[in-house]
Design a protein around this motif. Sequence first.
Motif, short mmCIF file in Angstrom:
data_model
loop_
_atom_site.label_atom_id
_atom_site.label_comp_id
_atom_site.label_asym_id
_atom_site.label_seq_id
_atom_site.Cartn_x
_atom_site.Cartn_y
_atom_site.Cartn_z
N CYS A 176 0.86 -1.18 0.00
CA CYS A 176 0.00 0.00 0.00
C CYS A 176 0.89 1.23 0.00
O CYS A 176 1.77 1.38 0.86
CB CYS A 176 -0.90 0.00 1.24
N ARG A 178 0.15 4.33 0.59
CA ARG A 178 -0.14 5.32 1.63
C ARG A 178 0.62 5.01 2.93
O ARG A 178 1.24 5.89 3.53
CB ARG A 178 -1.64 5.34 1.91
N CYS A 179 0.57 3.76 3.37
CA CYS A 179 1.23 3.41 4.65
C CYS A 179 2.53 2.67 4.45
O CYS A 179 3.16 2.24 5.42
CB CYS A 179 0.29 2.58 5.51
N CYS A 296 -4.48 2.67 8.62
CA CYS A 296 -4.37 3.32 7.31
C CYS A 296 -5.75 3.40 6.65
O CYS A 296 -6.40 2.37 6.44
CB CYS A 296 -3.41 2.55 6.42
N GLU A 298 -6.45 4.05 3.63
CA GLU A 298 -6.41 3.57 2.25
C GLU A 298 -6.60 2.06 2.16
O GLU A 298 -7.37 1.55 1.36
CB GLU A 298 -5.07 3.96 1.62
N CYS A 299 -5.89 1.30 3.01
CA CYS A 299 -5.92 -0.17 2.93
C CYS A 299 -6.66 -0.82 4.08
O CYS A 299 -6.74 -2.05 4.16
CB CYS A 299 -4.51 -0.74 2.83
N ASP A 300 -7.17 0.00 5.01
CA ASP A 300 -7.89 -0.50 6.18
C ASP A 300 -7.03 -1.45 7.01
O ASP A 300 -7.50 -2.44 7.55
CB ASP A 300 -9.19 -1.19 5.76
N ALA A 305 -1.93 -3.02 -1.48
CA ALA A 305 -2.44 -2.14 -2.54
C ALA A 305 -3.79 -2.66 -3.03
O ALA A 305 -4.18 -3.80 -2.77
CB ALA A 305 -1.43 -2.09 -3.68
N GLU A 306 -4.51 -1.81 -3.79
CA GLU A 306 -5.88 -2.14 -4.19
C GLU A 306 -5.95 -3.42 -5.02
O GLU A 306 -6.84 -4.26 -4.81
CB GLU A 306 -6.49 -0.98 -4.98
#
Length: 796
Positions: A176, A178-179, A296, A298-300, A305-306
């Motif tokens: 991810c 973001r984190c 985070c 973004e990824c919970d 990553a998505e």
Amino acid sequence: MDMSPTAASTPPVHPADSHELIRVVGARTNNLRNVSVELPKRRLTVFTGLSGSGKSSLVFGTIAAESQRLVNETYSAFVQGFMPRQNRPDVDVLDGLTTAIIVDQERIGGNPRSTVGTITDANAMLRILFSRCSEPHVGPSTAFSFNVPTVSGSGAIKIGDKKAKKATFESLGGMCARCEGMGVVSDVDLTEIYDETKSFTGGAIKVPGITPDGWYGRVYGGSGLFDPDKPIKDFTARELNALLYQEATKIKVDGINITYEGIIPRIQKSMLSKDIDSVQPHIRAFVERAVTATVCPECDGTRLAEHARTATISGISIADACRLQISDLAQWVRSLDEPSVAPLLASLGDSLDSFVEIGLGYLALERPTGTLSGGEAQRTKMIRHLGSSLTDITYIFDEPTVGLHPHDITRMNGLLLQLRDKGNTVLVVEHKPETIEIADHAVDLGPGAGAEGGTICFEGSVAGLRASNTLTGRHLGDRAALKNQVREANGVLQIRGASTNNLDDVDVDIPLGVLTVVTGVAGSGKSSLIRGSVAPLADVVTIDQSAIRGSRRSNPATYTGLLEPIRKAFAKANGVKPALFSANSEGACPTCKGNGVIYTDLVTMAGVVTRCEECEGRRFRPEVLEYTLGGCDISQVLALSVNDAAEFFGGRTRGAEDAKTPAAHTILLRLADVGLGYLRIGQPLTTLSGGERQRIKLATHLGDKAGVYILDEPTTGLHLADVANLLGLLDRIVDSGKSVVVIEHHQAVMAHADWIIDLGPGAGHDGGRLVFEGTPQSMVENSTTLTARHLAAYVR
């Protein structure tokens, strides 16, 4: 001492028999006194004796250490240069060694990216499975790894004889962005980073290690990116950004080319990227003050990553799979019908089943390894060995039953026998009679601990050990009796709706003024209940199993604060500064820097430790040793045992009445109270056993002015004979007006309780519920829980 033909007086080994034995002659590691012993190969040998009797010195410090040293010497000099230096143990002869694999209780930590899944093969196999079978299809297995970022770039590619052409490339990872694969994002409280009313040179920065007169002070102050003499509140936005957030950039300071980066990126790299439990205490305190971590967005918290989060197999993503309880994950893997990856599924299923067999089915693969207990860490390490095809290995275990409910010890015994039956030698240091009973061979050390131990008291069969007159033999059949009368509570701590981890909305009252024992299988929710609901309260002190951190210089005197009143007493008696009586300060021998020994690094060869010739191992300057207290110099005092030092500083040693020091005497009595009277107060912490270190920690807290004491498995590392002493200590704490809450598996502690709180009925999502609360007598007579059945079978 057993003098039967199977004991230590065994006749000399004939050459034909030499390959069937591990032979130790004249071992002197730590407190071992010229120990000689012969251990049968491809058998399970158990080592017993008091904590500090020399078991670990023989098994780990001698046999395992020499095996690993010899294996390391088979590598090239280049490779050895990257390996830890190992000294040859102090032993005359070591014959018949095979490659040793140590499965100890050292915590698996140091890297916040490490999880239960990553340190075993489970995560790697899951990534391959999802790269082959998930929809939408994502090819490489690295696309499902939160430790691999997605990297894009360009470069020259040459194919065959064709000219190199410039092309773009992308390496697909699963991290991810973001984190950065951590699962959490950190927010920094800037008021804990700097004092805006001060300038940089005026000491505005509060971050450890960044001072105006230090190296980083030269870098920041000489960067030219801001005025170091101006208060930070007067900085422009550009100056503040340069101080705090500037990305790595090349600058020149005092004619030296260096890399400059802002304070926040430096904190991220040097502090936040490390396991919080592995950093120095002052850095940990700073991080806990200045940094708040949140999941985070973004990824919970999955770290992925998505594309890795959205690819699924039968509706399950790899993040979902890693969050499942391992026992449930094993069932899901077995339910998959994918012929193209059938061998992979079988191997993954076997690996997950091993977790269940070893009593860790309640864990999840996403669990950070730094949060595992010592027992959980040891059993996790076992996973990688259970399916190994290697044979004729020497496996060495350090109390593998630590943290196990009596119900689970049977399964652990089966795994130890499984390793033996594959043709391996299994050496186990153990106190639990249930595991001692399964051994093919027993070696009992003692007769006491410390200077009173270090000899072989018995060697032979378990039946022979039971019939012997050694301390272990006399206590091997110990059973406890339920108390005739229990204490009455004088109040309660109310817990309502506890839901930490697997707890299922638990309501329970913790009685005050009594000894309460919290029971249940590993993973049932005991620690979640007590640490989550009781430990955070005021007036509570928690004594857990987290490691004591100490260097070669640390010893019981320094760790407990005992050295401080001793130094002051010496200083007062001689009219000099207390700093002279510290081997870490002005009084240190200049040759060995106060270590007492010289550590010589021989690069690719094993290092050598020799006694300092200047101070003869006494650690202090000659002029310091001329000062005395009660007729003893400081080195002689540090060589005293706890019991002897208590007499000395209590003013009860003949000729040393003037040495009476109440502050030192109080600390020494606490050390003796926890059963450490035999330890030398200047003995390095690195030479102490795990049980000894835990009891030192307990001793340091006995003087705390807390109303409630929480102890996490205090019988860890205790010999059968010492459990009774522990119970006496717990009684004294309660009788002094305190409340004691003990998380424990040992039936003798359960039988001695005033009140039992039992959680279960199983582990993980099968636990987390209150299944019994009441007196031990009521549990034995009225309950059918796993704990109740084992307690009933144990008591007389």
